[in-house]
Design a protein around this motif. Structure first.
Motif, short mmCIF file in Angstrom:
data_model
loop_
_atom_site.label_atom_id
_atom_site.label_comp_id
_atom_site.label_asym_id
_atom_site.label_seq_id
_atom_site.Cartn_x
_atom_site.Cartn_y
_atom_site.Cartn_z
N SER A 1 -2.99 5.51 -1.18
CA SER A 1 -3.91 4.45 -1.60
C SER A 1 -4.78 3.95 -0.44
CB SER A 1 -3.15 3.29 -2.24
OG SER A 1 -2.38 2.60 -1.27
N ASP A 2 -4.25 3.83 0.76
CA ASP A 2 -5.02 3.32 1.90
C ASP A 2 -4.56 4.05 3.16
OD1 ASP A 2 -6.54 1.88 3.66
OD2 ASP A 2 -5.67 -0.08 3.17
N ILE B 1 0.85 -1.20 0.00
CA ILE B 1 0.00 0.00 0.00
C ILE B 1 0.88 1.24 0.00
CG2 ILE B 1 -1.89 -1.14 1.25
CD1 ILE B 1 -0.93 0.44 3.76
#
Length: 185
Positions: A145-146, A141
């Motif tokens: 993105s997260d 990640i």
């Protein structure tokens, strides 16, 4: 030249024959004539005695310098190979790229502790890039993105340092703990 002549040492070789003055004058005359005709072909003129004097001086210079013997290099004894382990010291004076990189980071971090704006501008983006790369390699990640998972993995203090603009640079001990946390990812 035969193989036998190549394999004989310099002391065993017969001395080279010296060229006579006639050959030196012939080389000067050849250089003069070629240069004169090239100049005439390009519609330029030059004095033949001046050209001959120039090439004569060059031929004489070559003759004199080629007659000077080249001094032999002194034989240096081979250095003995070190036995056992190396002393364990590091030569910091060499042109070591790693040392230069570490020195650059030391300067940036030293400046950053003195100036919060510089810390925000230089150190925080570099740390964020390192954290992103570490998260990408180890957990698949990135921060973008997260965010929720990245926040969990980084910890609250490191997350705050990387995402919020700090008003002041962290103290060296606090900064060391944040870097340790980043390394543990």
């Amino acid at each position: 030249m035969s193989i036998e002549e190549l394999l004989t040492s310099a002391e065993e070789r017969p001395p080279r024959k010296r060229r006579g003055w006639f050959l030196t004058l012939l080389a000067a005359a050849a250089g003069t004539s070629v240069t004169y005709f090239l100049l005439r072909a390009s519609e330029l003129t030059a004095s033949i005695p001046v050209l001959f004097a120039l090439f004569g001086a060059l031929a004489l210079l070559y003759r004199v310098t080629s007659s000077i013997p080249v001094p032999r290099r002194p034989e240096r004894p081979d250095r003995p190979m070190p036995r056992g382990e190396e002393p364990g010291t590091y030569d910091w004076t060499g042109g070591d790229g790693l040392r230069r990189a570490v020195g650059r980071w030391e300067r940036v971090l030293t400046w950053s502790t003195e100036d919060a704006e510089r810390f925000r501008r230089l150190t925080t983006p570099a740390l964020r890039e390192l954290a992103d790369e570490r998260l990408r390699q180890r957990h698949g990640i990135t921060i973008a993105s997260d965010e929720r998972r990245a926040r969990e993995l980084l910890g609250e203090q490191l997350w705050t340092l990387l995402t919020a603009s700090p008003r002041r640079a962290p103290k060296p001990r606090q900064f060391a703990s944040l870097v340790t946390r980043l390394e543990e990812l």
